[in-house]
Design an enzyme around this catalytic site. Sequence first.
Site, PDB file in Angstrom:
ATOM      1  N   GLU A  69      51.473  27.481  22.598  1.00  0.00           N
ATOM      2  CA  GLU A  69      52.029  26.772  21.507  1.00  0.00           C
ATOM      3  C   GLU A  69      53.515  27.591  21.405  1.00  0.00           C
ATOM      4  O   GLU A  69      54.400  27.032  21.343  1.00  0.00           O
ATOM      5  CB  GLU A  69      51.312  26.689  20.330  1.00  0.00           C
ATOM      6  CG  GLU A  69      50.280  25.739  20.387  1.00  0.00           C
ATOM      7  CD  GLU A  69      48.833  26.579  20.564  1.00  0.00           C
ATOM      8  OE1 GLU A  69      47.857  26.267  19.964  1.00  0.00           O
ATOM      9  OE2 GLU A  69      49.073  27.571  21.200  1.00  0.00           O
ATOM     10  N   CYS A  92      45.201  27.926  16.814  1.00  0.00           N
ATOM     11  CA  CYS A  92      44.507  28.950  16.284  1.00  0.00           C
ATOM     12  C   CYS A  92      45.058  29.332  14.600  1.00  0.00           C
ATOM     13  O   CYS A  92      46.247  28.974  14.666  1.00  0.00           O
ATOM     14  CB  CYS A  92      44.481  30.277  17.163  1.00  0.00           C
ATOM     15  SG  CYS A  92      46.210  30.989  17.457  1.00  0.00           S
ATOM     16  N   ARG A 224      40.539  37.055  48.263  1.00  0.00           N
ATOM     17  CA  ARG A 224      41.587  37.413  49.213  1.00  0.00           C
ATOM     18  C   ARG A 224      42.560  36.319  49.241  1.00  0.00           C
ATOM     19  O   ARG A 224      43.273  36.128  50.091  1.00  0.00           O
ATOM     20  CB  ARG A 224      40.692  37.254  50.487  1.00  0.00           C
ATOM     21  CG  ARG A 224      39.668  38.130  50.957  1.00  0.00           C
ATOM     22  CD  ARG A 224      39.001  38.268  52.290  1.00  0.00           C
ATOM     23  NE  ARG A 224      38.118  37.395  52.420  1.00  0.00           N
ATOM     24  CZ  ARG A 224      36.813  37.102  52.259  1.00  0.00           C
ATOM     25  NH1 ARG A 224      36.535  38.394  51.622  1.00  0.00           N
ATOM     26  NH2 ARG A 224      36.061  36.194  52.390  1.00  0.00           N
ATOM     27  N   SER A 238      17.415  47.027  41.413  1.00  0.00           N
ATOM     28  CA  SER A 238      16.481  47.563  40.786  1.00  0.00           C
ATOM     29  C   SER A 238      16.435  49.162  40.911  1.00  0.00           C
ATOM     30  O   SER A 238      16.154  50.242  39.951  1.00  0.00           O
ATOM     31  CB  SER A 238      15.122  46.818  40.774  1.00  0.00           C
ATOM     32  OG  SER A 238      15.285  45.536  40.479  1.00  0.00           O
ATOM     33  N   GLY A 311      21.400  35.666  47.222  1.00  0.00           N
ATOM     34  CA  GLY A 311      20.668  34.978  48.273  1.00  0.00           C
ATOM     35  C   GLY A 311      19.209  34.274  47.592  1.00  0.00           C
ATOM     36  O   GLY A 311      19.569  34.061  46.571  1.00  0.00           O
TER      37      GLY A 311
END
Length: 385
Positions: A69, A92, A224, A238, A311
């Site tokens: 704005e 806002c 990229r 982990s 995966g």
Amino acid sequence: MIALSFWFRAFDFGVIAMNDNEYMGLALKLAEKGCGFVSPNPMVGAVIVKDGRIIGQGWHQRYGQPHAERNALSACTESPKGATMYVTLEPCCHYGKQPPCVDAILQSGISRVVVGSADPNPLVSGKGIQILQQNGIDVAQGVMKDECDRLNEVFFYYIQTKLPFVVMKYAMTMDGKIATSTGASKWITGEQARAHVQQQRHKYTAIMVGIGTVLADDPLLNCRIEGGISPIRIICDSNLRTPLSSQIVATAAQIPTIIAACCDDEERRLPYIKAGCEVLSVPGKDGQIDLTELMKLLGERNIDSILLEGGGTLNWSALESGIVNKVQAYIAPKLLGGQSAKTPVEGRGFSEIKDSPVLKNSVITRLGEDILIESEVDGGVYRNC
């Protein structure tokens, strides 16, 4: 993307203006320019119209910089007094890194404000519109609401949950394989699809993979695109097995990198920290990272969105834990076969069909010879209703 048709009808007395939807469509196109640059803030665009003429326009360009704005007002070619402002998100009304936009609108003399989405931020949430109306400004709400809501699905989710919006992305053949039986996966999709993935890496704040992907592919996980922003890299590891010689660790000083581990051994953590990685201690669950707890920790770090490029093992864990909000499936017109060839989601799978995630609101996009199907996970997105 939003298809727009900006046709003006010219008569002897001048130009008749576009309708509210067309002006809001232009504001949406402006808002999209902030993609990748404004998170965890929303993308917002604004257009100011007076006597059928666009006299100012702007968008939120960078996090911490002026909002749409104020940018539109500062770009005005003439006084905005009596004009209409079209803005994709409710203005806002609180002080953050920038002062309230409602103050700037009131001071400008604008007489009408057209809003796309209501702001679910508890600091705003209808208060901005209320202030405008209380000061005599005519406010129209919900113009192109669905499109405006969709633009900021990440912001809406994060501001209400403080958890990252997770997009599970994978590329597969038409017989559902993400690699051959020997593990070869380059390249399943064509150049257009791969270029689209780079746009997603620019769009979302972080990218997450599992240790299996790091060990198998040694990926860089950067963006990229020239001028693009590389996402924060998150490795679910982990037992802290990420090779110190990997591209991930070697470039950690240049690209923010988080290794999520269930390891508190300071001696093992130290080499990664010296290389520039953050080693984040996360509780374990069934011998793996507790993804639900990880999302809470990442949300506290203002990470509002994650592109999950893992995966089949990590994808299964993510679905099982319920953290996935959206699925992006890039499908190539190829057939690989192979009983042992990997698929997008592995693990033990859901034992009952009724327990499996349901996808909805699917959008299909053609990318060269490939097809992208984007679907929401039912119950995984908080909408601004």
